[in-house]
Design a protein around this motif. Structure first.
Motif, PDB file in Angstrom:
ATOM      1  N   LEU A   8     -12.513  -1.484   9.161  1.00 13.98           N
ATOM      2  CA  LEU A   8     -11.333  -1.328   8.195  1.00 13.98           C
ATOM      3  C   LEU A   8     -10.420  -0.983   8.971  1.00 13.98           C
ATOM      4  CD1 LEU A   8     -12.338  -0.883   4.942  1.00 13.98           C
ATOM      5  CD2 LEU A   8     -14.365   0.020   6.100  1.00 13.98           C
ATOM      6  N   HIS A  22      -5.218   4.447   2.008  1.00 13.64           N
ATOM      7  CA  HIS A  22      -5.156   3.073   1.048  1.00 13.64           C
ATOM      8  C   HIS A  22      -7.144   3.573   0.632  1.00 13.64           C
ATOM      9  CE1 HIS A  22      -4.142   1.142  -2.460  1.00 13.64           C
ATOM     10  NE2 HIS A  22      -4.954   0.058  -2.135  1.00 13.64           N
ATOM     11  N   VAL A  23      -8.183   3.054   1.544  1.00 14.02           N
ATOM     12  CA  VAL A  23      -9.025   3.608   2.176  1.00 14.02           C
ATOM     13  C   VAL A  23     -10.015   4.684   1.350  1.00 14.02           C
ATOM     14  CG1 VAL A  23     -11.228   2.862   3.193  1.00 14.02           C
ATOM     15  CG2 VAL A  23      -9.048   1.563   4.207  1.00 14.02           C
ATOM     16  N   MET A  30      -5.081  -7.613   0.007  1.00 16.62           N
ATOM     17  CA  MET A  30      -3.393  -7.088  -0.614  1.00 16.62           C
ATOM     18  C   MET A  30      -2.494  -7.972   0.273  1.00 16.62           C
ATOM     19  SD  MET A  30      -4.362  -3.835  -2.237  1.00 16.62           S
ATOM     20  CE  MET A  30      -2.847  -3.530  -2.142  1.00 16.62           C
ATOM     21  N   GLU A  31      -3.049  -7.776   1.635  1.00 12.60           N
ATOM     22  CA  GLU A  31      -2.444  -8.244   2.856  1.00 12.60           C
ATOM     23  C   GLU A  31      -2.019  -9.533   2.875  1.00 12.60           C
ATOM     24  OE1 GLU A  31      -4.149  -6.146   6.375  1.00 12.60           O
ATOM     25  OE2 GLU A  31      -3.406  -4.326   5.556  1.00 12.60           O
ATOM     26  N   ILE A  81     -14.345  -2.891  -0.045  1.00 16.71           N
ATOM     27  CA  ILE A  81     -12.493  -2.261  -0.104  1.00 16.71           C
ATOM     28  C   ILE A  81     -12.338  -2.839   1.167  1.00 16.71           C
ATOM     29  CG2 ILE A  81     -11.930  -0.273   1.074  1.00 16.71           C
ATOM     30  CD1 ILE A  81     -13.925   2.079   0.113  1.00 16.71           C
ATOM     31  N   ARG A  82     -12.655  -3.610   2.322  1.00 16.72           N
ATOM     32  CA  ARG A  82     -12.514  -4.477   3.042  1.00 16.72           C
ATOM     33  C   ARG A  82     -12.185  -5.706   2.674  1.00 16.72           C
ATOM     34  NH1 ARG A  82     -16.080  -3.769   7.021  1.00 16.72           N
ATOM     35  NH2 ARG A  82     -16.590  -5.626   5.825  1.00 16.72           N
ATOM     36  N   ARG A  90      -3.357   2.137   6.084  1.00 22.04           N
ATOM     37  CA  ARG A  90      -4.470   1.578   5.424  1.00 22.04           C
ATOM     38  C   ARG A  90      -5.369   2.898   5.322  1.00 22.04           C
ATOM     39  NH1 ARG A  90      -6.167  -4.346   5.492  1.00 22.04           N
ATOM     40  NH2 ARG A  90      -8.833  -3.781   6.114  1.00 22.04           N
ATOM     41  N   LEU A 120       0.676  -1.046   0.130  1.00 20.67           N
ATOM     42  CA  LEU A 120      -0.065   0.266  -0.308  1.00 20.67           C
ATOM     43  C   LEU A 120       0.381   0.923  -0.443  1.00 20.67           C
ATOM     44  CD1 LEU A 120      -2.746  -1.060   2.923  1.00 20.67           C
ATOM     45  CD2 LEU A 120      -2.718  -1.125   0.112  1.00 20.67           C
ATOM     46  N   HIS A 149     -11.234  -6.405  -0.249  1.00 19.97           N
ATOM     47  CA  HIS A 149      -9.853  -5.869  -1.454  1.00 19.97           C
ATOM     48  C   HIS A 149      -8.927  -5.927  -0.669  1.00 19.97           C
ATOM     49  CE1 HIS A 149      -7.503  -4.221  -4.809  1.00 19.97           C
ATOM     50  NE2 HIS A 149      -7.092  -3.618  -4.447  1.00 19.97           N
ATOM     51  N   LEU A 150      -8.503  -4.978   0.188  1.00 23.14           N
ATOM     52  CA  LEU A 150      -7.637  -4.898   1.406  1.00 23.14           C
ATOM     53  C   LEU A 150      -6.880  -5.988   2.055  1.00 23.14           C
ATOM     54  CD1 LEU A 150      -8.845  -1.450   2.754  1.00 23.14           C
ATOM     55  CD2 LEU A 150      -6.710  -1.349   0.552  1.00 23.14           C
ATOM     56  N   ASP A 151      -7.821  -6.285   2.497  1.00 28.06           N
ATOM     57  CA  ASP A 151      -7.477  -8.332   3.497  1.00 28.06           C
ATOM     58  C   ASP A 151      -6.469  -8.774   2.469  1.00 28.06           C
ATOM     59  OD1 ASP A 151      -8.555  -7.428   5.426  1.00 28.06           O
ATOM     60  OD2 ASP A 151     -10.087  -8.513   5.621  1.00 28.06           O
TER      61      ASP A 151
END
Length: 245
Positions: free
Chosen positions: A50, A73-74, A95-96, A88-89, A70, A2, A91-93
Motif C-alpha cells: 500500500l 487515505h488507506v 486515482m494516481e 484499496i490499492r 497515501r 488525495l 482504487h488508489l492506483d
C-alpha cells in the motif's frame, strides 16, 4: 487529489533537508486522526504494497509527504468502508493515474465471492464471513472462539457489520500482549451495559411517530455513543495513571 491526514507535524527524527520522515514521526502525525494506528500497522501496510517508503543505507524507513498522504487515505478507507486491501490499492492506483474511479464498498457475498458495489460517499459496510477472515488474517477456529465470547456476532442474515473488522484488529493487537479473548468478556459486558444506558435515553425518541423525531434519535445515539467512549477512555487512563497522546 488525495486529502492530507489531519493533525499537526509530528515529533521525532526527520530528514529536514529532504522532507523525509521517520516511521515514529509518521505515527505521531497520523495519531490525531487515527489514534489506534501502530508502527506494526504501518509496517503491515507496507508489506501489502500500500505504501513504498524509501530506505536509508542502514535500512531505516523514510517517508515522503506523499507517502503520509497515501497512508492517511488507506487508513481512512479502512476505517470508513472496511474494504479489502487489494481493493484499496487498486482504487488508489487508479486515482494516481487520473482515473475517476468511484469508491467501492463491500456488499453481500454471492456464490462465495465478495460483491463490490460503487458508492458516492460513506456507507455502512457489510462484510461476509470469508471476507472478514481474509481482512483480519484469522482462521475459522479463532473467529468461532471470539463469537463464543460474544466479541463478534453475525447479523441475522449471516454477514457482519463493519465494526467486526475493528474488533478483530483490536483483539489481535491485545493478543500480542498476552490478553486472550476470554479475558475480554468483562469489556464486552461493560460495553453492553453502556449501550443499554444509551438505549434507555433514546428509546422514547425511537418510538415517536414523527419521522423527524426518529431521525433525531439516531443523531442523539451517535452523540451519546461518542461521549460514552470518551468517558470510558478517560476512566481507564485515570485508573492506570497514564495519559494517551
Amino acid at each position: 487529489m488525495l486529502q492530507t491526514p489531519s493533525g499537526g507535524a509530528g515529533h521525532g527524527t526527520a530528514a529536514a533537508d529532504t522532507g523525509l520522515m521517520s516511521i515514529g514521526t509518521v505515527l505521531n502525525t497520523l495519531r490525531d486522526e487515527f489514534p489506534e494506528v501502530t508502527i506494526s500497522k504501518i509496517r503491515f501496510l507496507e508489506s501489502e504494497g500500500l505504501i513504498e517508503p524509501q530506505r536509508t543505507p542502514s535500512g531505516y524507513r523514510k517517508f515522503s509527504p506523499a507517502d503520509v498522504e497515501r497512508l492517511g487515505h488507506v487508513l481512512r478507507m479502512q476505517r470508513d468502508h472496511y474494504l479489502p486491501l487489494k481493493v484499496i490499492r487498486e482504487h488508489l492506483d487508479a486515482m494516481e493515474r487520473g482515473e475517476a474511479a468511484p469508491l467501492p464498498t463491500v456488499g453481500r457475498q454471492r456464490d462465495g465471492e465478495v460483491v463490490l458495489e460503487p458508492v458516492e460517499g460513506p456507507t455502512a459496510a457489510r462484510i461476509g464471513r470469508a471476507e472478514l477472515l481474509a481482512v483480519a488474517g484469522i482462521g475459522e477456529q479463532e473467529l468461532d472462539e471470539w463469537e463464543s465470547y460474544g466479541l463478534i456476532a453475525p447479523l441475522p442474515d449471516g454477514v457482519y457489520d463493519a465494526e467486526a473488522v475493528t474488533v478483530a484488529g483490536l483483539v489481535l493487537e491485545l493478543g500480542r500482549f498476552g490478553i486472550e479473548p476470554r479475558h475480554l468478556r468483562a469489556m464486552k459486558a461493560a460495553a453492553d451495559r453502556e449501550a443499554g444506558l444509551v438505549d434507555q435515553v433514546v428509546a422514547p425518541l425511537k418510538r415517536h411517530r414523527n419521522p423527524q423525531t426518529r431521525a433525531h434519535a439516531e443523531a442523539r445515539t451517535k452523540e451519546l455513543a461518542g461521549l460514552t467512549v470518551k468517558l470510558h477512555a478517560a476512566l481507564v487512563q485515570t485508573a492506570l495513571g497514564v495519559r494517551l497522546p
